[in-house]
Design a protein around this motif. Structure first.
Motif, mmCIF file in Angstrom:
data_model
loop_
_atom_site.group_PDB
_atom_site.id
_atom_site.type_symbol
_atom_site.label_atom_id
_atom_site.label_comp_id
_atom_site.label_asym_id
_atom_site.label_seq_id
_atom_site.Cartn_x
_atom_site.Cartn_y
_atom_site.Cartn_z
ATOM 1 N N HIS A 1 -1.658 -9.619 9.498
ATOM 2 C CA HIS A 1 -2.413 -9.142 8.437
ATOM 3 C C HIS A 1 -3.538 -8.239 9.052
ATOM 4 C CE1 HIS A 1 -1.240 -12.462 5.462
ATOM 5 N NE2 HIS A 1 -1.376 -13.150 6.728
ATOM 6 N N CYS A 2 -3.708 -7.226 8.112
ATOM 7 C CA CYS A 2 -4.755 -6.195 8.538
ATOM 8 C C CYS A 2 -5.876 -6.975 8.811
ATOM 9 C CB CYS A 2 -4.982 -5.138 6.878
ATOM 10 S SG CYS A 2 -6.061 -3.917 7.127
ATOM 11 N N LEU B 1 1.485 -7.014 6.617
ATOM 12 C CA LEU B 1 2.395 -6.149 7.149
ATOM 13 C C LEU B 1 3.655 -7.018 7.721
ATOM 14 C CD1 LEU B 1 -0.438 -4.656 9.022
ATOM 15 C CD2 LEU B 1 1.555 -2.992 7.777
ATOM 16 N N SER B 2 4.590 -6.456 7.371
ATOM 17 C CA SER B 2 5.809 -7.291 7.609
ATOM 18 C C SER B 2 7.169 -6.258 7.416
ATOM 19 C CB SER B 2 6.311 -8.289 6.660
ATOM 20 O OG SER B 2 6.738 -7.782 5.305
ATOM 21 N N ASP B 3 8.360 -6.793 7.720
ATOM 22 C CA ASP B 3 9.571 -5.761 7.996
ATOM 23 C C ASP B 3 10.144 -5.648 6.491
ATOM 24 O OD1 ASP B 3 10.755 -8.269 7.918
ATOM 25 O OD2 ASP B 3 11.801 -7.882 9.865
ATOM 26 N N SER B 4 9.588 -6.439 5.578
ATOM 27 C CA SER B 4 10.431 -6.590 4.276
ATOM 28 C C SER B 4 9.800 -5.887 2.972
ATOM 29 C CB SER B 4 10.555 -8.033 3.904
ATOM 30 O OG SER B 4 9.035 -8.317 4.018
ATOM 31 N N GLY B 5 9.168 -4.856 3.313
ATOM 32 C CA GLY B 5 8.580 -3.999 2.061
ATOM 33 C C GLY B 5 8.836 -2.639 2.276
ATOM 34 N N SER B 6 8.003 -1.929 1.412
ATOM 35 C CA SER B 6 7.789 -0.535 1.133
ATOM 36 C C SER B 6 6.835 0.196 2.452
ATOM 37 C CB SER B 6 7.117 -0.122 -0.096
ATOM 38 O OG SER B 6 6.059 -0.807 -0.204
ATOM 39 N N ASP B 7 7.019 1.269 2.607
ATOM 40 C CA ASP B 7 5.997 2.031 3.780
ATOM 41 C C ASP B 7 4.685 1.541 3.854
ATOM 42 O OD1 ASP B 7 8.385 3.435 4.436
ATOM 43 O OD2 ASP B 7 7.489 5.444 3.981
ATOM 44 N N ASP B 8 4.033 1.231 2.851
ATOM 45 C CA ASP B 8 2.589 0.711 2.945
ATOM 46 C C ASP B 8 2.607 -0.782 3.750
ATOM 47 O OD1 ASP B 8 3.700 -0.439 0.407
ATOM 48 O OD2 ASP B 8 1.740 -0.148 -0.252
ATOM 49 N N THR C 1 5.171 -1.792 5.793
ATOM 50 C CA THR C 1 6.057 -1.757 7.226
ATOM 51 C C THR C 1 5.202 -0.805 8.301
ATOM 52 O OG1 THR C 1 7.537 -0.047 6.509
ATOM 53 C CG2 THR C 1 8.276 -2.380 6.059
ATOM 54 N N ILE C 2 4.380 0.102 7.778
ATOM 55 C CA ILE C 2 3.750 1.040 8.620
ATOM 56 C C ILE C 2 2.408 0.809 8.641
ATOM 57 C CG2 ILE C 2 3.315 3.671 9.139
ATOM 58 C CD1 ILE C 2 6.170 4.206 7.771
ATOM 59 N N GLY C 3 1.932 0.783 9.900
ATOM 60 C CA GLY C 3 0.315 0.530 10.183
ATOM 61 C C GLY C 3 0.141 1.031 11.554
ATOM 62 N N TYR C 4 -1.166 0.442 12.072
ATOM 63 C CA TYR C 4 -1.984 0.783 13.029
ATOM 64 C C TYR C 4 -1.982 -0.418 13.964
ATOM 65 C CZ TYR C 4 -2.003 5.313 11.336
ATOM 66 O OH TYR C 4 -1.805 6.577 10.624
ATOM 67 N N CYS D 1 -3.862 -1.681 8.353
ATOM 68 C CA CYS D 1 -3.000 -1.054 7.219
ATOM 69 C C CYS D 1 -3.426 0.556 7.269
ATOM 70 C CB CYS D 1 -3.125 -2.075 5.726
ATOM 71 S SG CYS D 1 -4.462 -1.597 5.012
ATOM 72 N N SER D 2 -2.518 1.218 6.786
ATOM 73 C CA SER D 2 -2.653 2.679 6.880
ATOM 74 C C SER D 2 -3.977 3.057 5.999
ATOM 75 C CB SER D 2 -1.291 3.359 6.380
ATOM 76 O OG SER D 2 -0.212 3.029 6.967
ATOM 77 N N GLU D 3 -3.711 2.307 4.896
ATOM 78 C CA GLU D 3 -5.107 2.685 3.822
ATOM 79 C C GLU D 3 -6.679 2.344 4.459
ATOM 80 O OE1 GLU D 3 -4.054 1.605 0.020
ATOM 81 O OE2 GLU D 3 -6.286 1.535 -0.542
ATOM 82 N N CYS D 4 -6.263 1.191 5.223
ATOM 83 C CA CYS D 4 -7.811 0.992 5.894
ATOM 84 C C CYS D 4 -8.028 2.046 7.099
ATOM 85 C CB CYS D 4 -7.852 -0.623 6.391
ATOM 86 S SG CYS D 4 -8.022 -1.533 5.260
ATOM 87 N N TYR D 5 -6.935 2.179 7.788
ATOM 88 C CA TYR D 5 -7.187 3.154 9.144
ATOM 89 C C TYR D 5 -7.601 4.431 8.489
ATOM 90 C CZ TYR D 5 -6.275 5.743 13.140
ATOM 91 O OH TYR D 5 -6.235 6.478 14.380
#
Ligand SMILES: [Zn+2]
Length: 121
Positions: free
Chosen positions: A74-75, A82-89, A91-94, A103-107
């Motif tokens: 979790h962010c 965040l998991s390996d089963s979804g869209s880019d937002d 599966t991709i984070g920091y 998550c990318s949005e918070c970052y």
């Protein structure tokens, strides 16, 4: 009258004050953009309690080492999954060196607001 500043994260409204502590914590860490991947987990046979396996000692009579048992994170700011089963937002984070995720949005919005500046330096 009081005005509480709010922010939008994944289309949800949050009070800025409610995430401030996490944002400050995140700014003291260094983050690396990564694809989320399953990792080994230790799963207690009776309770089912799962913890991330990072090489710690465990009792194999009570606990199983499951190679892909860590199924999501979790962010730390907004608890986005965040998991390996979804869209880019999803599966991709920091991630930092110790396995925390943002998550990318918070970052881009809070941790490193200059990071998504596009070519207008
Ligand atoms: Zn987030």
């Amino acid at each position: 009258m009081s005005f509480e500043p709010t922010v939008l994260i994944h289309s949800d409204t949050w009070k800025r004050a409610d995430i401030e502590e996490e944002v400050v914590w995140c700014r003291t860490h260094s983050w690396r953009r990564s694809h989320w991947q399953r990792r080994p987990a230790l799963v207690h046979r009776i309770s089912g309690v799962t913890s991330l396996y990072v090489g710690q000692a465990f009792d194999p009579a009570k606990i199983d080492l499951v190679p892909d048992g860590w199924s999501h994170d979790h962010c730390v700011i907004c608890f986005w999954t965040l998991s390996d089963s979804g869209s880019d937002d999803e599966t991709i984070g920091y991630t930092d060196e110790r396995g925390a995720w943002v998550c990318s949005e918070c970052y881009h919005q809070f941790v490193n607001p200059n990071s998504n500046a596009t070519g207008n330096a």
